[in-house]
Design a protein around this motif. Structure first.
Motif, mmCIF file in Angstrom:
data_model
loop_
_atom_site.group_PDB
_atom_site.id
_atom_site.type_symbol
_atom_site.label_atom_id
_atom_site.label_comp_id
_atom_site.label_asym_id
_atom_site.label_seq_id
_atom_site.Cartn_x
_atom_site.Cartn_y
_atom_site.Cartn_z
ATOM 1 N N VAL B 118 0.846 -1.200 0.000
ATOM 2 C CA VAL B 118 0.000 0.000 0.000
ATOM 3 C C VAL B 118 0.883 1.253 0.000
ATOM 4 O O VAL B 118 0.655 2.192 -0.773
ATOM 5 C CB VAL B 118 -0.938 0.004 1.224
ATOM 6 C CG1 VAL B 118 -1.713 1.307 1.285
ATOM 7 C CG2 VAL B 118 -1.893 -1.165 1.156
ATOM 8 N N ILE B 121 2.413 1.664 -3.503
ATOM 9 C CA ILE B 121 1.470 2.122 -4.519
ATOM 10 C C ILE B 121 1.095 3.577 -4.276
ATOM 11 O O ILE B 121 1.052 4.391 -5.198
ATOM 12 C CB ILE B 121 0.212 1.219 -4.521
ATOM 13 C CG1 ILE B 121 0.603 -0.162 -5.061
ATOM 14 C CG2 ILE B 121 -0.883 1.824 -5.363
ATOM 15 C CD1 ILE B 121 -0.494 -1.182 -4.978
ATOM 16 N N GLY B 122 0.887 3.923 -3.002
ATOM 17 C CA GLY B 122 0.531 5.313 -2.678
ATOM 18 C C GLY B 122 1.625 6.272 -3.085
ATOM 19 O O GLY B 122 1.374 7.315 -3.687
ATOM 20 N N VAL B 125 2.617 5.295 -7.313
ATOM 21 C CA VAL B 125 1.606 5.502 -8.350
ATOM 22 C C VAL B 125 0.855 6.810 -8.130
ATOM 23 O O VAL B 125 0.722 7.630 -9.026
ATOM 24 C CB VAL B 125 0.616 4.319 -8.383
ATOM 25 C CG1 VAL B 125 -0.424 4.538 -9.459
ATOM 26 C CG2 VAL B 125 1.369 3.020 -8.627
ATOM 27 N N PHE B 126 0.400 7.020 -6.889
ATOM 28 C CA PHE B 126 -0.432 8.199 -6.632
ATOM 29 C C PHE B 126 0.376 9.428 -6.229
ATOM 30 O O PHE B 126 -0.166 10.502 -6.080
ATOM 31 C CB PHE B 126 -1.474 7.895 -5.556
ATOM 32 C CG PHE B 126 -2.557 6.995 -6.038
ATOM 33 C CD1 PHE B 126 -3.665 7.497 -6.683
ATOM 34 C CD2 PHE B 126 -2.467 5.627 -5.856
ATOM 35 C CE1 PHE B 126 -4.658 6.661 -7.131
ATOM 36 C CE2 PHE B 126 -3.453 4.789 -6.312
ATOM 37 C CZ PHE B 126 -4.561 5.305 -6.961
ATOM 38 N N VAL B 128 1.717 10.299 -3.401
ATOM 39 C CA VAL B 128 1.467 10.889 -2.088
ATOM 40 C C VAL B 128 2.834 11.073 -1.418
ATOM 41 O O VAL B 128 3.742 10.267 -1.620
ATOM 42 C CB VAL B 128 0.584 9.961 -1.238
ATOM 43 C CG1 VAL B 128 0.315 10.565 0.113
ATOM 44 C CG2 VAL B 128 -0.707 9.673 -1.955
ATOM 45 N N MET B 133 1.928 9.173 3.657
ATOM 46 C CA MET B 133 1.481 7.836 3.294
ATOM 47 C C MET B 133 1.835 6.841 4.401
ATOM 48 O O MET B 133 0.985 6.076 4.854
ATOM 49 C CB MET B 133 2.179 7.452 1.984
ATOM 50 C CG MET B 133 1.575 6.271 1.304
ATOM 51 S SD MET B 133 -0.112 6.611 0.830
ATOM 52 C CE MET B 133 -0.804 4.991 1.040
ATOM 53 N N GLY B 136 -0.070 7.394 7.586
ATOM 54 C CA GLY B 136 -1.452 6.937 7.434
ATOM 55 C C GLY B 136 -1.556 5.433 7.563
ATOM 56 O O GLY B 136 -2.390 4.919 8.314
ATOM 57 N N THR B 137 -0.686 4.710 6.851
ATOM 58 C CA THR B 137 -0.770 3.252 6.935
ATOM 59 C C THR B 137 -0.416 2.770 8.335
ATOM 60 O O THR B 137 -0.946 1.765 8.791
ATOM 61 C CB THR B 137 0.154 2.565 5.911
ATOM 62 O OG1 THR B 137 1.427 3.181 5.979
ATOM 63 C CG2 THR B 137 -0.395 2.670 4.518
ATOM 64 N N ILE B 140 -3.554 3.048 10.325
ATOM 65 C CA ILE B 140 -4.466 1.950 9.992
ATOM 66 C C ILE B 140 -3.960 0.652 10.624
ATOM 67 O O ILE B 140 -4.732 -0.108 11.224
ATOM 68 C CB ILE B 140 -4.574 1.783 8.461
ATOM 69 C CG1 ILE B 140 -5.114 3.066 7.832
ATOM 70 C CG2 ILE B 140 -5.469 0.608 8.105
ATOM 71 C CD1 ILE B 140 -5.166 3.030 6.333
#
Lengths: 323, 326
Positions: B118, B121-122, B125-126, B128, B133, B136-137, B140
């Protein structure tokens, strides 16, 4: 122009999100009223100041990892100074603590300039220093706070000429927040200094070559961050009645809200309004999840997921816009 | 004539240039000085057992700092390592009660891979910011762990003997953890300096645009990097639980910020493109010795933290001065 539109669009979108959340809250809990709004405003207060502290520095192109520790230190200092002191003494404590935050923030900035160590490392080191100092001031939660300070953020503001129904929706905490932020932010935004802060965030070299005193501006940005963090620490003491030396979850929350609020982490973009609205959104989501009787641990997962999703979405939009 | 024209370079400048050319030397000198101070303050403390102990505690920090080193080379940072390490440790300790150790190991590494994916990819790809990022993970992850804790509260936890052996055991004066760490460190150093992937990390950190224009699939590099970082953090968690032997929900959290500090002290630039793992290892050793030193001084906890912060700042600043003034 299109960038301006996009930025304002972001804040407008956040406002829309906030309104939707309020409607959802009302649907979940039909009894949700002014009293609950008041407690929301009180809960938001320290978060909002932490976010303001982070915002100023991020706009100037930096980051401040010591926000939460600064709040802890100012909070315990205020609480221990007011412990057993008279009500009037608090009149002296408040400016003293604010000045302390301002000076310690300036120390952050001076260290970054003088040592030339990356800001993230300097504020990380300061995080340890401030945390340690907080533990030296008070090694366990304690202290006290003057009654009038507590009264400052509880209840509502009676405004003559307005019906009580509207009055009830104006909690003092919200008003304190708005006044404190506006007194500092609006003159700053309009001044040359404010422009300089945006300039060094957007391109330090370009700012330097156009004659902006980069070092001084950076120091002032960190000093203002310290000042806001001191406000946050005071708010913490005011709402809990004591000071706690262990920093709360304000660092993570402040960075999250800054990004959610449309302030680019590279610096130079965004304002204070977006992040503040973002704080309300984040706290309201938490309220809703509590009202839905969801396990508080699941709440943490959902909050994190929302944060990551929103940030990814925002990054995606910017990427699309650039292409 | 020409010989007399060559002025002898002043010793101070020569020393400085020598140190700048070999950035590890000032770090090693600092480490030795710290050990000497320790020996002076508490004569006899520096013995075989103490060294083994220091290395034991430095290794988890050094591996996590390795995660930071690699991500920082690309201009990123991985703040989720603490949560990942805690998750894998906690899952291992609770699953091994009812499951085969191999199954428990796979279960323990699953969240690590997932969070790494995650993150990758964050960030890749995105686009962030890595700081956000990974924060945040990690939020979570912590939430998931708390929910998971409820489901296993009845079954209890135990530390597999193997992990305890690896974490705390000492053979012939050498901590067993070195069995894991030495190959791992060699692999990281080798990857960074000798393989294409390592060069790509430096390249991405130096100039992302240039790298992309030369045909590198940016997102693939970043995704692979963050998965590797997370897996390393997961392994650290398993090692750390063998060392601490008390599973908790904030097991490895106190290691996160020191791991960043260790990488920075070791000379890795937080803006990417410069640094290496050898320095980071010495940085981790320095921080561990420093912690012992501050504990021995018997100061209040607060003063210890203040000193720790100041020393980290001072060392980094001094080191930057030495290395960068050429």
């Amino acid at each position: 122009m299109s960038r301006l539109l996009r930025r304002q669009g972001w804040v407008a979108g956040l406002f829309a999100l906030l309104v939707i959340l309020f409607i959802i809250t009302k649907l979940i809990q039909p009894g949700y009223g002014s009293g609950d709004f008041g407690s929301l405003a009180r809960a938001v207060l320290p978060y909002a100041f932490a976010v303001a502290a982070q915002t100023v520095v991020v706009i100037a192109g930096g980051i401040d990892l010591s926000v939460a520790a600064m709040m802890a230190l100012t909070s315990v200092t205020a609480a221990s100074m007011m412990n057993g002191a008279s009500e009037e003494y608090a009149l002296f404590v408040v400016p003293f603590v604010l000045a302390m935050g301002f000076v310690l923030g300036a120390v952050n900035g001076i260290l970054i300039i003088v040592t030339r160590v990356p800001d993230i490392v300097v504020t990380l080191a300061m995080l340890f220093v401030l945390q340690g100092a907080a533990l030296l001031v008070l090694d366990a939660p304690g202290g006290a706070v003057a009654e009038w300070l507590k009264g400052l953020i509880s209840g509502t503001v009676p405004i003559p000429g307005l019906p009580d129904a509207i009055d009830a929706w104006l909690p003092k905490a919200l008003l304190v927040l708005i006044i404190c932020l506006c007194i500092i932010w609006i003159p700053l935004r309009r001044s040359k200094l404010g422009l300089s802060i945006y300039a060094i965030g957007s391109s330090e070299l370009a700012a330097f070559r156009s004659g902006v005193p980069v070092a001084r501006t950076r120091i002032i940005a960190y000093a203002l961050s310290g000042l806001f963090a001191a406000f946050g620490g005071l708010a913490l003491t005011m709402s809990t009645g004591i000071g706690a030396p262990i920093p709360g979850p304000y660092l993570l929350a402040s960075v999250a809200a800054v990004v959610l609020g449309g302030v680019a982490l590279g610096g130079g973009k965004g304002g204070l309004l977006g992040p503040i609205v973002a704080v309300f959104v984040l706290r309201l989501v938490r309220t809703d999840l509590t009202l839905l009787a969801i396990d508080p641990n699941v709440t943490a997962i959902i909050e994190g997921a929302i944060m990551v999703a929103v940030v990814m979405f925002g990054a995606f939009i910017t990427m699309r816009g650039r292409q | 004539m020409s010989i007399s024209a060559i002025q002898p370079v002043p010793f101070g400048r020569r020393l400085k240039r020598f140190m700048a050319d070999r950035p590890l030397i000032p770090l090693i000198i600092l480490l030795v000085i710290l050990v000497v101070i320790l020996q002076v303050l508490r004569p006899g403390i520096v013995n075989e057992r103490w060294i083994a102990n220091t290395i034991k505690f430095a290794i988890p920090l050094a591996i996590l700092a390795g995660c930071q080193t690699m991500t920082m080379l690309t201009g990123g940072i991985d703040l989720s390592v603490g949560t990942v390490a805690t998750m894998s440790a906690f899952i291992m300790a609770t699953q091994v009660v009812n499951q085969d150790p191999a199954v428990a190991f796979l279960l323990a590494m699953m969240p690590a891979v997932l969070i790494g994916l995650v993150n990758g990819i964050g960030v890749g790809v995105f686009r962030v910011h890595p700081l956000i990022m990974t924060l945040g993970t990690s939020l979570i992850g912590t939430g998931c762990l708390q929910v998971y804790q409820r489901t296993v509260i009845a079954s209890g936890a135990k530390i597999p003997d193997f992990l305890a052996w690896l974490g705390t055991g000492v053979t012939y004066g050498f901590p067993n953890a070195l069995l894991l760490f030495v190959p791992l460190a060699a692999l990281i150093v080798f990857t960074l300096s000798r393989t294409g992937f390592g060069r790509l990390l430096y390249a991405v950190g130096d100039s992302e645009r240039a790298t992309r224009l030369s045909g590198v699939q940016y997102w693939q590099v970043i995704t692979a990097l963050y998965v590797i970082s997370s897996v390393l953090a997961g392994v650290t968690g398993l090692l750390y639980i063998g060392l601490i032997k008390a599973p908790s929900l904030s097991l490895a959290e106190p290691l996160v910020l020191p791991s960043v500090a260790a990488a920075v002290i070791g000379g890795t630039s937080i803006f990417g493109g410069r640094g290496g793992y050898t320095g980071t290892i010495i940085g981790a050793l320095i921080l561990t010795v420093l912690t012992t030193l501050l504990t021995i001084l018997q100061m209040p906890e607060g003063a210890r933290r203040i000193l720790f912060g100041l020393i980290v700042l001072f060392v980094t600043a001094a080191y930057l001065r030495i290395v960068e003034e050429r």
